[in-house]
Design a protein around this motif. Structure first.
Motif, mmCIF file in Angstrom:
data_model
loop_
_atom_site.group_PDB
_atom_site.id
_atom_site.type_symbol
_atom_site.label_atom_id
_atom_site.label_comp_id
_atom_site.label_asym_id
_atom_site.label_seq_id
_atom_site.Cartn_x
_atom_site.Cartn_y
_atom_site.Cartn_z
ATOM 1 N N ILE A 147 -36.719 18.186 -9.683
ATOM 2 C CA ILE A 147 -37.198 17.047 -9.328
ATOM 3 C C ILE A 147 -35.943 16.455 -8.352
ATOM 4 O O ILE A 147 -34.978 16.547 -8.824
ATOM 5 C CB ILE A 147 -37.120 15.801 -10.482
ATOM 6 N N SER A 148 -36.364 15.938 -7.332
ATOM 7 C CA SER A 148 -35.467 15.420 -6.306
ATOM 8 C C SER A 148 -35.867 14.173 -5.826
ATOM 9 O O SER A 148 -36.952 13.781 -5.475
ATOM 10 C CB SER A 148 -35.208 16.255 -5.163
ATOM 11 N N CYS A 149 -35.132 12.835 -6.219
ATOM 12 C CA CYS A 149 -35.505 11.548 -5.893
ATOM 13 C C CYS A 149 -34.463 10.995 -4.858
ATOM 14 O O CYS A 149 -33.305 11.085 -5.112
ATOM 15 C CB CYS A 149 -35.477 10.706 -7.192
ATOM 16 N N THR A 150 -34.955 9.966 -4.029
ATOM 17 C CA THR A 150 -34.232 9.204 -3.017
ATOM 18 C C THR A 150 -34.256 7.769 -3.271
ATOM 19 O O THR A 150 -35.705 7.263 -3.348
ATOM 20 C CB THR A 150 -34.341 9.746 -1.608
ATOM 21 N N ILE A 151 -33.271 7.069 -2.919
ATOM 22 C CA ILE A 151 -33.651 5.386 -2.804
ATOM 23 C C ILE A 151 -32.860 5.060 -2.086
ATOM 24 O O ILE A 151 -31.659 5.412 -1.647
ATOM 25 C CB ILE A 151 -33.198 4.968 -4.268
ATOM 26 N N LEU A 152 -33.266 3.853 -1.119
ATOM 27 C CA LEU A 152 -32.498 3.586 0.137
ATOM 28 C C LEU A 152 -31.983 2.128 -0.165
ATOM 29 O O LEU A 152 -32.515 1.234 -0.922
ATOM 30 C CB LEU A 152 -33.500 3.335 1.350
ATOM 31 N N ASN A 153 -30.947 1.665 0.488
ATOM 32 C CA ASN A 153 -30.357 0.217 0.515
ATOM 33 C C ASN A 153 -30.063 -0.180 -0.961
ATOM 34 O O ASN A 153 -30.379 -1.251 -1.345
ATOM 35 C CB ASN A 153 -31.378 -0.607 1.345
ATOM 36 N N ILE A 154 -29.460 0.818 -1.708
ATOM 37 C CA ILE A 154 -28.712 0.248 -3.059
ATOM 38 C C ILE A 154 -27.161 0.058 -3.051
ATOM 39 O O ILE A 154 -26.600 0.690 -2.275
ATOM 40 C CB ILE A 154 -29.223 1.425 -3.995
ATOM 41 N N LYS B 102 -27.912 14.589 -11.248
ATOM 42 C CA LYS B 102 -26.870 14.670 -10.157
ATOM 43 C C LYS B 102 -27.082 14.010 -9.028
ATOM 44 O O LYS B 102 -28.151 14.401 -8.555
ATOM 45 C CB LYS B 102 -26.518 16.314 -10.430
ATOM 46 N N CYS B 103 -26.154 13.159 -8.794
ATOM 47 C CA CYS B 103 -26.467 12.301 -7.365
ATOM 48 C C CYS B 103 -25.609 12.519 -6.186
ATOM 49 O O CYS B 103 -24.345 12.673 -6.630
ATOM 50 C CB CYS B 103 -26.555 10.843 -7.864
ATOM 51 N N TYR B 104 -26.080 12.350 -4.857
ATOM 52 C CA TYR B 104 -25.130 12.357 -3.921
ATOM 53 C C TYR B 104 -25.541 10.997 -2.940
ATOM 54 O O TYR B 104 -26.723 10.754 -3.179
ATOM 55 C CB TYR B 104 -25.784 13.704 -3.047
ATOM 56 N N HIS B 105 -24.559 10.659 -2.363
ATOM 57 C CA HIS B 105 -24.620 9.385 -1.502
ATOM 58 C C HIS B 105 -23.955 9.242 -0.224
ATOM 59 O O HIS B 105 -23.275 10.171 0.139
ATOM 60 C CB HIS B 105 -23.686 8.230 -2.331
ATOM 61 N N ASN B 106 -24.901 8.473 0.637
ATOM 62 C CA ASN B 106 -24.484 8.261 1.851
ATOM 63 C C ASN B 106 -24.468 6.985 2.408
ATOM 64 O O ASN B 106 -25.355 6.238 1.775
ATOM 65 C CB ASN B 106 -25.435 9.343 2.931
ATOM 66 N N VAL B 107 -23.554 6.594 3.452
ATOM 67 C CA VAL B 107 -23.681 5.108 3.900
ATOM 68 C C VAL B 107 -25.180 5.032 4.475
ATOM 69 O O VAL B 107 -25.397 6.002 5.273
ATOM 70 C CB VAL B 107 -22.713 4.948 4.805
ATOM 71 N N SER B 108 -25.698 3.885 4.332
ATOM 72 C CA SER B 108 -26.880 3.572 4.877
ATOM 73 C C SER B 108 -26.785 3.515 6.304
ATOM 74 O O SER B 108 -26.135 2.808 6.924
ATOM 75 C CB SER B 108 -27.571 2.478 4.408
ATOM 76 N N THR B 109 -27.798 3.972 7.279
ATOM 77 C CA THR B 109 -27.514 3.844 8.779
ATOM 78 C C THR B 109 -28.205 2.590 9.194
ATOM 79 O O THR B 109 -27.660 2.005 10.033
ATOM 80 C CB THR B 109 -28.336 5.161 9.479
ATOM 81 N N SER B 110 -29.072 2.064 8.419
ATOM 82 C CA SER B 110 -29.720 0.649 8.850
ATOM 83 C C SER B 110 -28.642 -0.348 8.361
ATOM 84 O O SER B 110 -28.704 -1.651 9.001
ATOM 85 C CB SER B 110 -31.184 0.611 8.399
ATOM 86 N N LYS B 111 -28.205 -0.322 7.079
ATOM 87 C CA LYS B 111 -27.359 -1.392 6.657
ATOM 88 C C LYS B 111 -26.007 -0.810 6.145
ATOM 89 O O LYS B 111 -25.955 0.142 4.838
ATOM 90 C CB LYS B 111 -28.059 -2.045 5.397
ATOM 91 N N PRO B 112 -25.162 -0.692 6.893
ATOM 92 C CA PRO B 112 -23.716 -0.046 6.492
ATOM 93 C C PRO B 112 -23.243 -0.450 4.994
ATOM 94 O O PRO B 112 -22.284 0.227 4.798
ATOM 95 C CB PRO B 112 -22.876 -0.417 7.667
ATOM 96 N N ASP B 113 -23.550 -1.579 4.542
ATOM 97 C CA ASP B 113 -22.899 -2.242 3.468
ATOM 98 C C ASP B 113 -23.696 -1.580 2.024
ATOM 99 O O ASP B 113 -23.475 -1.929 0.869
ATOM 100 C CB ASP B 113 -22.981 -3.788 3.196
ATOM 101 N N TYR B 114 -24.790 -0.765 2.609
ATOM 102 C CA TYR B 114 -25.495 -0.175 1.329
ATOM 103 C C TYR B 114 -25.356 1.349 1.346
ATOM 104 O O TYR B 114 -24.774 2.034 2.441
ATOM 105 C CB TYR B 114 -27.043 -0.693 1.483
ATOM 106 N N TYR B 115 -26.225 1.824 0.334
ATOM 107 C CA TYR B 115 -26.090 3.332 0.213
ATOM 108 C C TYR B 115 -27.464 3.877 0.264
ATOM 109 O O TYR B 115 -28.368 3.223 -0.174
ATOM 110 C CB TYR B 115 -25.307 3.964 -0.732
ATOM 111 N N THR B 116 -27.531 5.220 0.644
ATOM 112 C CA THR B 116 -28.790 5.832 0.407
ATOM 113 C C THR B 116 -28.253 6.924 -0.590
ATOM 114 O O THR B 116 -27.466 7.841 -0.214
ATOM 115 C CB THR B 116 -29.456 6.562 1.901
ATOM 116 N N SER B 117 -28.866 7.002 -1.655
ATOM 117 C CA SER B 117 -28.783 8.067 -2.842
ATOM 118 C C SER B 117 -29.774 8.963 -3.053
ATOM 119 O O SER B 117 -31.086 8.570 -3.069
ATOM 120 C CB SER B 117 -28.387 7.176 -4.120
#
Length: 508
Positions: free
Chosen positions: A151-158, A181-196
């Motif tokens: 299972i691999s799940c992604t969520i935007l702007n969190i 187990k989670c990995y995180h990147n800074v959101s490209t559309s909203k720099p103050d949020y994350y894509t996990s």
């Protein structure tokens, strides 16, 4: 002087109220970004000065209320402030944020304005507000690989970074969960949020494909507790079920070692594509191909079987796993009965039982568990036990007659009363003679009387033996003593001596 102390007392009273608020509002609720949020509470005002007060955000005034309970907001589109008098000294306040933003993560406080602030310069209310973003567009991918569901799940702007948990619910068992187990990147559309992105996998043998429900919760990492999950988003997993699903039919849940196992595996009712079935054991050895039914002998504890299917167009089904619970009845069940004055002690034992055994006794329609229970590993037989148990039965109220006790020694398979059906049974028969309390008293008195008589007789015998020894020792020295001793013995012979006295005197 009196007015001074009265003034100090009023300040202390307000201080007490404010201290209570400081404790109460130390951890105010979290605020979700983009949603309204309200600070609601009350305070006590005991000063003669007006109740003019102001709301501050990190020390910067945002709104103010005067003694006429009229409030003005610096930015009316962002905040709405109200102040109401509840009674002579209590005032209720409300500050509502129309839409929470990241900038609202700050220390909010309500304070007096002049002149009351000179007497009480401390906050009337504080809240160290924290904000979060629930995120959006949460999606999950499900793949079946090597008997595992990945299972691999992604969520935007969190915000903050996300955590993930997999939950499994079943009508037959309690809800279980597994951290991802989670990995995180800074959101490209909203720099103050994350894509996990969060990942995990679970063995398909731990899932009932037909009845279990699986879902993932993606949530912001706020306080690192289970409470954080209520601020997240749920994603139900069901795509892996859309593949060709197999179902088990007529499979025994509990099987005795040495008995035959029968279990059928077929595609579900919705499947219209022909599917070839194959059965495998735990080591992935083929047991049968092209046969829906599994027929083997249960010879090994904890053996597991896998049913796999492949359609004629090459689509592999989600495998299903069959693992019955195994047991072995105990051998050589023996019981012995020990009789005591007011009770019976029944000891029973059986060997080579699996899993560990328990004992169950039935007497006159009433069921009893064992008073004492012990399971000894049955070396050199692996995974077998010798079960020892006992039961104490009071016989005080029993009448004369013949009685039976039913014994059941069973393996503890499920931990329920159903396990008794897989046990070994035996019957104990005993005869009981009722003895009343008066008879018991007479018997004890007779015993005591006999003990007294025996003690006196033994004591007298010892005395005579001593006298006889003296008679023999003095016979060569003093004839008078011998004559006196003869007279003493003759006297005891005719009046007091028993058979033992007579024998001693005649010897002298």
């Amino acid at each position: 002087m009196t007015g001074y102390y009265f003034h100090k007392a009023r300040i202390a009273n307000v201080a007490f109220i404010v201290i209570l608020f400081a404790e109460k509002n130390k951890g105010c609720p979290l605020a979700e970004e983009g949603k309204p949020y309200s600070f609601v509470s009350s305070f006590m005002h005991n000063f003669s000065d007006s109740v003019d007060c102001t709301w501050q955000k990190d020390g910067r005034p945002l709104s103010m209320c005067n003694h006429n309970l009229q409030c003005i907001d610096a930015l009316p589109t962002n905040t709405i402030t109200t102040l109401k008098q509840m009674n002579r000294t209590v005032y209720a306040f409300n500050l509502t944020l129309s839409s929470v933003s990241r900038d609202d993560t700050a220390l909010w406080s309500l304070r007096y304005m002049l002149p009351a602030s000179e007497k009480w310069p401390y906050p009337l209310y504080t809240c160290n507000l924290s904000t979060y973003a629930r995120g959006n567009n949460s999606i999950c991918e499900e793949t079946v690989q090597s008997d595992n569901l990945k299972i691999s799940c992604t969520i935007l702007n969190i915000y903050p970074q996300a955590n993930g948990q997999l939950f499994i619910t079943s009508s037959l068992s309690a809800r279980i969960h597994r951290h991802m187990k989670c990995y995180h990147n800074v959101s490209t559309s909203k720099p103050d949020y994350y894509t996990s992105r969060c990942e995990t996998q679970i063995a398909l043998r731990n899932i009932n494909v037909t009845s279990d429900s699986l879902y993932v919760v993606m949530y912001p990492s706020l306080r690192n507790t289970e409470e954080d999950t209520k601020y997240g988003q749920n994603v139900k997993l069901q795509r892996f079920k859309s593949a060709s699903i197999l179902a088990l039919h007529g499979c025994q849940e509990i099987i005795e070692l040495g008995e035959s196992i029968h279990c059928s595996c077929r595609p579900n009712d919705d499947s219209t594509i022909p599917t070839q079935i194959a059965w495998y054991d735990r080591s992935n050895s083929v047991l049968s191909i092209g046969n829906f039914k599994l027929s083997v002998t249960a010879t090994t504890i904890n053996e597991e079987y896998v049913c796999r299917g492949r359609t004629v167009v090459g689509v592999e089904s989600v495998p299903v796993f069959y693992k019955p619970q195994y047991f072995k009845r105990g051998l050589n069940l023996t019981c012995e009965v020990k009789t005591y004055d007011t009770y019976l002690l029944i000891n029973c034992s059986t060997s080579r039982i699996y899993p560990e055994g328990a004992c169950f006794f039935t007497f006159q329609g009433e069921d009893f568990l064992s008073n004492g229970l012990r399971n000894i590993p049955g070396l050199p037989f692996v995974n077998e036990y010798t079960t020892l148990c006992n039961f104490t039965l009071s016989t005080i109220t029993l009448r004369d007659g013949k009685y039976t006790i039913a014994v059941n020694v069973y393996p503890v398979i499920t931990g329920t009363h159903r396990d008794r059906f897989y046990g070994t049974n035996s019957t104990i028969t005993f005869h009981h003679k009722y003895v009343s309390s008066i008879q018991n008293m007479d018997a004890r008195l007779d015993l005591a009387h006999g003990q007294v008589v025996l003690s006196i007789s033994v004591s007298a015998l010892v005395i005579v033996l001593i006298i006889s020894f003296i008679c023999v020792w003095k016979s060569k020295q003093n004839k008078i003593i011998i004559f006196s001793t003869h007279l003493f013995c003759i006297h005891y012979y005719y009046y007091h001596c028993s058979f033992f006295f007579q024998h001693v005197c005649e010897g002298v």
